[in-house]
Design a protein around this motif. Structure first.
Motif, short mmCIF file in Angstrom:
data_model
loop_
_atom_site.label_atom_id
_atom_site.label_comp_id
_atom_site.label_asym_id
_atom_site.label_seq_id
_atom_site.Cartn_x
_atom_site.Cartn_y
_atom_site.Cartn_z
N ILE B 204 0.97 -1.12 0.24
CA ILE B 204 -0.06 0.00 -0.09
C ILE B 204 0.89 1.21 0.15
O ILE B 204 0.52 2.27 -0.76
CB ILE B 204 -1.12 0.12 1.04
N LEU B 207 2.25 1.74 -3.02
CA LEU B 207 1.28 2.37 -4.29
C LEU B 207 1.07 3.94 -4.00
O LEU B 207 0.79 4.74 -4.97
CB LEU B 207 -0.08 1.73 -4.26
N ILE B 208 0.93 4.17 -2.71
CA ILE B 208 0.66 5.58 -2.06
C ILE B 208 1.83 6.56 -3.09
O ILE B 208 1.54 7.46 -3.51
CB ILE B 208 0.65 5.90 -0.85
N TYR B 223 -4.85 -0.10 -10.69
CA TYR B 223 -4.97 0.22 -9.41
C TYR B 223 -6.07 1.34 -9.14
O TYR B 223 -5.95 2.55 -9.83
CB TYR B 223 -3.77 0.41 -8.62
N ILE B 225 -6.90 4.22 -7.57
CA ILE B 225 -6.03 5.27 -6.85
C ILE B 225 -7.12 6.05 -6.03
O ILE B 225 -6.75 6.65 -4.88
CB ILE B 225 -5.08 5.95 -7.61
N LEU B 228 -7.54 4.42 -2.71
CA LEU B 228 -6.30 4.70 -1.79
C LEU B 228 -6.50 6.02 -1.18
O LEU B 228 -6.09 6.24 -0.16
CB LEU B 228 -5.19 4.17 -2.98
N GLY B 231 -8.67 6.44 1.43
CA GLY B 231 -8.19 5.91 2.60
C GLY B 231 -7.30 6.75 3.26
O GLY B 231 -7.12 6.62 4.70
#
Lengths: 385, 318
Positions: B204, B207-208, B223, B225, B228, B231
């Motif tokens: 994670i 990805l961030i 993905y 995003i 994300l 989140g």
């Protein structure tokens, strides 16, 4: 013709708006004679100060598209200028002039510095820097108690002409005694009027057009050949100077100044609310917004009290409608304004209902260029970098 | 070895280096220890709060001027939770106190996170990519949030006493160090460690970080995003809630105006690190601690012998 020049060819362009503006103008001009009492005069004076303060903020937010949180700092500088000069030099016109001049100089230097440092990059950094500088200034003002009176602030006297005890004539005029308070009010009134018209002039000048161009699309404005940094900085300086004068006006009226009166974050929030609800990108919005805000402050609470009493059976609703929570409703109105009518009350009133009929309006030469409604989408491009 | 070499240790070293540097200025080593722990404690609390702001700004390019609402919310939730656990907070034993404080923190984080979700959905989402509107709208969100807090908990200051076992000081050599300050430092380090680990060692986090660099590329790799980023917003709000609990306990009372108090800090904070990039997390921490030290006037003021407790400075706004 004279009116055209005075209003810089920026007419209200809406019958309702024109009537409302005229009403506010008349109300402010005649308050001392129509509504007797100290309280009404105080409210009117507050409106006058706020009109100038809010209009100067609109110069920045509505016309240039940048948000400053240091506006109350300049407001405070103006007020402290008058306060400190009057305390140190004793009451007198010389002290007022010196205080105002020094305050203007300080504001100029600060605004120039902040602008040159932070407006080069993205406009959002300007907001952050101004927030930090304003916080620092507020702390400084309450810490340098030798100079500024600290948290207690300064109480001072005005020149004799503006003192409440001064009487211009023995006889009351139209049932109102012409005392220093009244003279002071009209001094404020004339100042506010002149400044208001001056700002109207500025935003309708070629310079103002460039500011709007920058607001709409910074990248294109730069491409045409305008130095965006320079224009933004000049705009922020102008707005700071007007705010300084507004601060001076408040100090002259209150004969007192302290950190909470002029520097507090609450005032900054009020100004934001007024600008957005009144209408960003319209100087008239400042007038309407200030009027509305002050009215809301006094009457929305009464309205809420009634609602609260009516909803006494439902405690949750009653709590929401409590008169102390009037800011909640104004905040909601603020958020909705930003979403649904970013041009505020004035923008709403000005919005054309139907396509203009040819040769219909009073000034056929300029078929309502409808001063480009601020879309504040200009920032979009900037973000993609 | 390579990993160690790549590690950005400079910001981390700033705090200890500074602490050592001012030692001769302070003179007495016990005073120095007390002051250092005090500065670290407040710095860590601000770090917890600011890390949420930095994450959101760095990732989503949203400067949330309403971040302070979550601090106040966390603190007020803590007053309710702790208020209902008198048996535990009254106990002299530390573990009993922790049994009260930990749930308070969790609940505060959950509430702040949930409200953060709503805040993102209704306040922030319609204005992504438009800074001017973001500033205005999040300010509006702050006003509304503050008023709603007043509706629920009342407009007055509410005491938030420290649990009995966390009061008082421990002696370290000659220096008296407040217990709670040590706890704050530990919690801060814990949050810092978890964040750092998440961002550098998990998928994670990867990805961030990738999303910050090139959002479209990550999206084209399949993905989502957006999820994300939401989140991240929620976590950022929850962290602010945690910070609010810590801060409230530090001040031992909470006021509804907290968003604005924080506001001043947020300004200073965000200005300190405007780039807010993720790999700069150690920077956020260094910045927070450093800023607070400067706030407190740690070296200079202490040397001048007029140390002013933080409480005095923060309260006049109420």
């Amino acid at each position: 013709m004279l009116l055209t020049r005075l209003l810089s060819n920026d007419f209200p362009r809406s019958r309702v708006l024109a009537v409302v503006l005229l009403l506010i103008f008349l109300a402010l001009a005649l308050t001392p004679f129509v509504v007797p009492g100290v309280k009404a005069l105080n409210v009117a004076a507050k409106v006058l100060v706020f009109v100038v303060l809010v209009a100067s903020f609109d110069l920045l937010l509505g016309y240039t598209g940048i948000v400053s949180f240091a506006h109350t700092m300049f407001f405070g500088i103006g007020a402290y200028g008058i306060a400190i000069a009057s305390t140190r030099m004793g009451p007198g016109w010389g002290a007022l002039a010196t205080g105002l001049a020094v305050a203007l100089a300080v504001s100029f230097v600060l605004a120039l510095g902040i602008g040159l440092f932070s407006l080069r990059v993205r406009a959002i950094f300007f907001s952050m820097i101004t927030l930090a500088v304003a916080a620092a200034f507020q702390t400084l003002a309450s810490q340098l108690s030798e100079f500024t009176g600290g948290e207690d602030g300064l109480t001072f006297k005005m020149p004799e002409l503006l003192q409440p005890s001064f009487q211009l004539m023995e006889e009351p005029f139209l049932g109102v005694s012409l005392d220093g308070r009244l003279i002071c009010y009209y001094l404020l009134f004339v100042t506010a009027l002149v400044l208001f018209l001056a700002m109207l002039r500025i935003v309708n000048s070629p310079f103002g057009r460039v500011l709007q161009a920058i607001r709409e699309n910074e990248f294109r404005a730069e491409a045409i050949g305008y130095r965006v940094v320079v224009y933004r900085t000049v705009s922020s300086i102008l707005s700071a100077l007007f705010a300084t004068v507004a601060g001076a006006m408040l100090a002259v009226w209150l004969r007192y100044n302290g950190p909470d009166t002029t520097l507090s974050f609450e005032i900054m929030l009020d100004v934001l609310l007024i600008v957005v609800i009144g209408g960003m990108g319209t100087i008239y919005g400042a007038l309407i917004g200030s009027g509305l805000f002050v009215v809301a402050q006094s009457y929305l609470q009464d309205l809420l009290r009634m609602g609260s009493e009516a909803a006494a059976g439902v405690p949750a609703l009653a709590a929401l409608l409590s008169p102390d929570r009037w800011l909640l409703w104004l905040g909601l109105l603020f958020v909705l304004s930003v979403y649904y009518f970013p041009t505020g009350v004035v923008g709403r009133l000005r919005a054309p209902r139907k396509p203009p009929t040819p040769g219909g309006p009073s000034h056929p030469v300029a078929p309502a260029p409808a001063a480009p409604a601020p879309t504040i989408e200009g920032d979009l491009l900037e973000n993609t970098r | 070895m390579n990993k160690l070499k790549d590690f950005d240790w400079m910001p981390l070293a700033l705090v200890p280096a500074l602490a050592v540097l001012v030692l001769p200025l302070v003179g007495s080593s016990s005073t120095w220890l007390t002051l250092t722990v005090a500065g670290l404690a407040m710095g860590m609390i601000i770090f917890i709060i600011a890390s949420g702001l930095t994450l959101v700004f760095g990732l989503m390019d949203v400067l949330n001027f309403g971040h302070g609402v979550f601090i106040a919310l966390g603190a007020f939730v803590a007053t309710s939770v702790l208020g209902s656990m008198g048996d535990y907070t009254g106990s002299e034993r530390l573990w009993m106190n922790l049994l009260a404080v930990l749930p308070a923190m969790v609940v505060a984080m959950l509430v702040a996170g949930a409200i953060g979700l709503a805040f993102e959905r209704f306040i922030v989402r319609p204005v992504y990519g438009n800074h001017l509107k973001q500033i205005l709208i999040t300010m509006g969100g702050m006003i509304i949030g503050e008023e709603l807090i007043k509706v629920i908990w009342g407009p007055l200051q509410i005491p938030l006493p420290l649990p009995a076992g966390m009061r008082g000081t421990v002696l370290m050599g000659d220096a008296a160090v407040e217990k709670y300050r040590l706890i704050a430092v530990v919690v801060g380090l814990l949050v810092f460690g978890i964040l750092l680990w998440t961002l550098t060692r998990t998928k994670i986090g990867l990805l961030i970080r990738a999303g910050v660099q090139d959002r479209e590329m990550v999206e084209s790799l399949g993905y989502r995003i957006k999820v994300l980023f939401i989140g991240v917003f929620v976590v950022g709000s929850a962290l602010a809630g945690l910070g609010g609990v810590m801060w409230g306990l530090y001040q031992q009372n909470v006021v509804p105006q907290m968003p604005r108090l924080h506001h001043r800090r947020a300004g200073g904070r965000a200005t300190g690190r405007p780039d807010g990039q993720l790999h700069r997390l150690p920077g956020a921490q260094g910045g927070a601690v450093f800023q607070h030290r400067a706030d407190d006037g740690h070296p200079a003021v202490a040397a001048a012998g007029r140390l002013r407790p933080v409480e005095v400075r923060v309260l006049p706004c109420s």
